[in-house]
Design an enzyme around this catalytic site. Structure first.
Site, PDB file in Angstrom:
ATOM      1  CG  HIS A 158      48.276  22.326  10.433  1.00 42.05           C
ATOM      2  ND1 HIS A 158      47.029  22.539   9.870  1.00 42.05           N
ATOM      3  CD2 HIS A 158      48.684  21.109   9.986  1.00 42.05           C
ATOM      4  CE1 HIS A 158      46.699  21.495   9.128  1.00 42.05           C
ATOM      5  NE2 HIS A 158      47.689  20.614   9.176  1.00 42.05           N
ATOM      6  CB  CYS A 159      47.334  19.232  15.276  1.00 39.14           C
ATOM      7  SG  CYS A 159      47.583  17.582  15.964  1.00 39.14           S
ATOM      8  CB  VAL A 160      50.104  16.315  10.904  1.00 44.96           C
ATOM      9  CG1 VAL A 160      50.850  17.441  10.233  1.00 44.96           C
ATOM     10  CG2 VAL A 160      50.953  15.685  12.011  1.00 44.96           C
TER      11      VAL A 160
END
Length: 348
Positions: free
Chosen positions: A180-182
């Site tokens: 998951h890439c913020v």
């Protein structure tokens, strides 16, 4: 404290913040949370309850829920770099007769990066739903090492296809889950890994080109000013030739904003270049970062205490199945940019 020391402190703080955000964002147990807990224990007796709750909700929303804060931060940093580049560096480069073709490259790369950035944000990474799970179960075989048949997601209540994982931030199972890439407020999965890889390389190319044009401008400024042949009187009253530290401090005094902008893009380039090469290597061997960490036994003992204890007692991993899904570099790259579609069950 001289300018070189200030600049070194600036670089160290910047890199530390970027590293901590990238490494621990989305994790429930991290050094940031532990540090926050220590501060909370010390200052909670003196802090109003409403302020404590406000900070708790803000931090939870920032790192454990989907939000656009890091997208806005990304755009703000990018706008600051390009604003400084356009306002000062562009004009100096034109005075040095730099061609418009060379000066237009950063803006072309900005358009390409923005396009891939948008695709990373808006493209569904491969959400596993009731309507798609039957087809996704036949896309990849189970390696029976990291992924086993018949395992259900306790949250989604669906059979987990091979290479899928439940994202705690997005609250959904993602097919061929990477991470998951913020920064894009989205998971990186089967359907957008190729866009994410192109996004990383376009950011690196953009930062490198801005840095090269800025360095060229500063080099010409040094040559035109005659600093290489200059000298100065030191604190002992002796004449000294102008060396590298003197030239750097002179550039700090003359172009302070340009120097800080240059330092930012150079170190972000090296940081993202290493990250991009790591993901390119994973693409060549058809592996996700989630699988890469799991295959090496990198399990957080705080998040998964049972799994960590089992890993310590279990025998050495079988590395012969490390690249179970690899079909050769070219086919693997093709799969990144043209992901496999759910397999429909043939009618009898």
């Amino acid at each position: 404290m001289d300018f070189l020391t200030l600049f070194a402190i600036y670089v160290a703080v910047m890199l530390t913040c970027i590293f901590l955000v990238c490494k621990y964002s989305g994790q429930k147990h991290s050094p940031l949370n532990r540090l926050f807990d220590c501060f909370r224990k010390v200052f909670s007796p003196f802090t109003p309850l409403w302020l404590q709750r406000f900070f708790q909700r803000s931090l939870h929303r920032m790192f454990h829920q989907r939000n656009n804060m890091f997208i806005y931060l990304h755009i703000l940093l990018e706008g600051a770099v390009y604003g400084e580049f356009t306002y000062e560096v562009f004009g100096f480069c034109r005075d040095m007769d730099t061609s418009l073709t060379s000066l237009s490259v950063p803006y072309i790369l900005l358009v390409l990066k923005t396009f891939f950035f948008y695709l990373c944000i808006k493209t569904d990474p491969g959400t596993v739903t009731k309507s798609t799970v039957s087809g996704l179960l036949r896309v990849y075989p189970y390696d029976k090492r990291l992924f086993h048949p018949g395992v259900s997601c306790p949250t989604c209540q669906l059979i987990k296809p091979a290479r899928s994982k439940h994202c705690g931030v997005c609250d959904r199972c993602v097919h061929r889950f990477d991470h998951h890439c913020v920064w894009v407020n989205n998971c990186v999965g089967a359907q957008n890994t190729g866009y994410f890889l192109l996004y990383l390389f376009s950011v690196c190319a953009m930062a490198a080109d801005v840095a090269l044009l800025t360095l060229d401008m500063l080099l010409h400024a040094v040559l035109r000013s005659g600093l290489l042949r200059a000298s100065y009187i030191d604190e002992n009253g002796e004449q000294q030739p102008a060396g590298f530290p003197f030239i750097v401090q002179h550039l700090f005094l003359t172009f302070p904003r340009i120097i800080f902008m240059l330092g930012f893009v150079v170190f972000v380039f090296f940081l993202l270049a290493g990250y991009a090469l790591f993901h390119f290597y994973l693409a060549l061997v058809n592996q996700t970062s989630n699988e890469w960490y799991k295959s090496r036994g990198y399990v957080c003992q705080h998040c998964h205490p049972t799994a960590a204890a089992d890993a310590l007692c279990s025998p050495a991993p079988n590395h012969s199945k490390r690249y179970f899904y690899s079909r050769g570099p070219l086919r693997n790259l093709r799969e990144m940019f043209f992901p496999r579609k759910p397999v429909k069950k043939k009618d009898k």
